[in-house]
Design an enzyme around this catalytic site. Sequence first.
Site, mmCIF file in Angstrom:
data_model
loop_
_atom_site.group_PDB
_atom_site.id
_atom_site.type_symbol
_atom_site.label_atom_id
_atom_site.label_comp_id
_atom_site.label_asym_id
_atom_site.label_seq_id
_atom_site.Cartn_x
_atom_site.Cartn_y
_atom_site.Cartn_z
ATOM 1 N N CYS A 21 57.362 -0.590 7.408
ATOM 2 C CA CYS A 21 56.130 -1.523 7.336
ATOM 3 C C CYS A 21 56.165 -2.393 5.691
ATOM 4 O O CYS A 21 56.445 -1.794 5.074
ATOM 5 C CB CYS A 21 54.931 -0.521 7.339
ATOM 6 S SG CYS A 21 53.415 -1.116 7.080
ATOM 7 N N ARG A 73 49.639 -5.486 18.861
ATOM 8 C CA ARG A 73 49.485 -4.621 17.592
ATOM 9 C C ARG A 73 48.693 -5.293 16.526
ATOM 10 O O ARG A 73 47.910 -4.459 15.769
ATOM 11 C CB ARG A 73 50.572 -3.885 17.406
ATOM 12 C CG ARG A 73 50.503 -2.810 16.387
ATOM 13 C CD ARG A 73 51.763 -2.004 16.227
ATOM 14 N NE ARG A 73 51.602 -0.574 15.759
ATOM 15 C CZ ARG A 73 51.336 -0.255 14.281
ATOM 16 N NH1 ARG A 73 51.716 -1.146 13.642
ATOM 17 N NH2 ARG A 73 51.046 0.813 13.859
HETATM 18 P P1 IMP Z 1 57.311 6.114 9.671
HETATM 19 O O1 IMP Z 1 57.308 7.409 10.323
HETATM 20 O O2 IMP Z 1 57.245 6.291 8.288
HETATM 21 O O3 IMP Z 1 58.713 5.443 9.995
HETATM 22 O O4 IMP Z 1 56.043 5.209 10.389
HETATM 23 C C1 IMP Z 1 55.868 4.895 11.505
HETATM 24 C C2 IMP Z 1 54.412 4.401 11.840
HETATM 25 O O5 IMP Z 1 54.628 3.142 11.250
HETATM 26 C C3 IMP Z 1 54.230 4.097 13.499
HETATM 27 O O6 IMP Z 1 53.774 5.122 14.001
HETATM 28 C C4 IMP Z 1 53.143 2.860 13.091
HETATM 29 O O7 IMP Z 1 51.849 3.245 12.836
HETATM 30 C C5 IMP Z 1 53.667 2.271 11.944
HETATM 31 N N1 IMP Z 1 54.402 0.987 12.308
HETATM 32 C C6 IMP Z 1 55.159 0.587 13.418
HETATM 33 N N2 IMP Z 1 55.866 -0.408 13.390
HETATM 34 C C7 IMP Z 1 55.319 -1.049 12.335
HETATM 35 C C8 IMP Z 1 55.386 -2.349 11.708
HETATM 36 O O8 IMP Z 1 56.318 -3.121 12.054
HETATM 37 N N3 IMP Z 1 54.727 -2.703 10.606
HETATM 38 C C9 IMP Z 1 53.946 -1.591 9.711
HETATM 39 N N4 IMP Z 1 53.792 -0.585 10.532
HETATM 40 C C10 IMP Z 1 54.551 -0.168 11.394
#
Ligand code: IMP
Length: 501
Positions: free
Chosen positions: A319, A418
């Site tokens: 993100c 989204r």
């Molecule tokens: P991770 O487990 O830290 O990789 O975070 C996953 C979460 O990031 C997802 O469940 C979403 O809420 C969020 N997310 C997914 N795609 C994006 C993006 O492109 N930008 C910002 N947040 C994202």
Amino acid sequence: MAKYFTEPSRTFSEFLLVPGYSSKECTVENVSLKTPVVKFKKGEKPDLEMNIPLTSAVMQAVSDDRMAVALAKEGGISFIYGSQSVESQTTMVARAKAYKAGFVISDSNISPEDTLQDILILKRKTGHSTVAVTTDGTAQGKLVGLVTNRDYRISRMERDTKVSEFMTPLNQLIMAPAGTSLKEANNIIWDNKINQLPIVDKDGRLQYLVFRKDYDNHKENEGELLDKQKRYVIGAGINTRDYMVRVPALVDAGADIFCIDSSEGYSEWQKDTLEWIRNNYGDSVKVGAGNVVDKEGFRFLAESGADFVKVGIGGGSICITREQKGIGRGQASAVIEVAQARNEYFQETGIYIPICSDGGIVYDYHMTLALAMGADFIMLGRYFARFDESPTNKVNINGSYMKEYWGEGSARARNWQRYDMGGDENLSFEEGVDSYVPYAGSLRDNVGLSLKKVKSTMCNCGVLSIPELQENSKITVISTTSLVEGGAHDVLLKDNNLNYK
Ligand code: IMP
């Protein structure tokens, strides 16, 4: 004047759990990770619980039907990504729902006119070694043969050899008619010593494949999450634009629970979506909403009818929302405040609305912290993207295996819904990156190990369930100096000394 929060925005790595008294009862075997997924009234049981507190992210690079089945086998829920057409998302949900009974809709299919090269490409893509040969190359076309590893030798055959020349043809295959029960199918597999059994309808069209290995697998899955008809519980992501079409199609396909997938959920669009679902389905369709990071956001979604509320803005590994837009909140601070709001709401109304901590889990102990801080369950993207079961390519980068992992807000995913604030149907700037994550093997092995650590920490805290952990844990903020103390320090590491300072 602007409102200022008194506490800084903190993340999980800034906290530690302080052990509590552990009686002899506190063993890993005695810990239960059962947790509510949807709201319930005081004294009543929720309509849906998970056996483990993990859900996989609503992302193209994470949650398809294969991931959904693998996670449900362990007791969690995947939300199959919604940034695809209604048709392909419903096909994925239907396939995952069909899987439980042991009847698999074939996802590796080819036509007899294709070549050995096409088989090799398909195998790399799906990872499956059984390919159904149908007249039109579709999952439910007329079956003409099967190709397994035994049917070809790459070293001895030309890549342009036609599939029809080396497949096992229909007259050498053992098949069963539509309507065959799983028990009968398994008996045929055992009696004939075969690894897979095609089930075909009266016109010879392929309906399902039944695999010998699934029978063995099934016996191992004690914690699996099943619906009333003994099919796997499957979630699906939806957006605030096309829900009037998408939700009915997904309900028909058998989805058990929905999640409105949005980078920022404190909005009128979420309220409208929730209202539409309640007006059309009452409480029979379960739907979570989000994401929010403070009390106001929680209260808004609770009053709008959400079954659970998802917490987290800007903490995901892929993100870049915080950099691009300057909005968000440290994930720990967000979970702590929203959990307080959830408890206050419960006291006032007698209705408990579970919250999900979404994004930012890096170490396994972050899972325990998120739960201790009040999350009822956790959503993870990066974590699951690393496994065999994620839908992305496994690639070799400088001698190490990696899996691809990209954000829904990246140009690659193009999930404009989204990030939609009622504007145009394009992503005008990116909020996510396209990346690699180290390949980590099977979901089962990794989830097993991570949750063993979670349970072990819970034993140190003297608790045997998630509600007990939320109620009784003691949590401390750490200083930067004690962070250094927490890793290996003042020793020379044998295998990694170049990185050690
Ligand atoms: P991770 O487990 O830290 O990789 O975070 C996953 C979460 O990031 C997802 O469940 C979403 O809420 C969020 N997310 C997914 N795609 C994006 C993006 O492109 N930008 C910002 N947040 C994202």
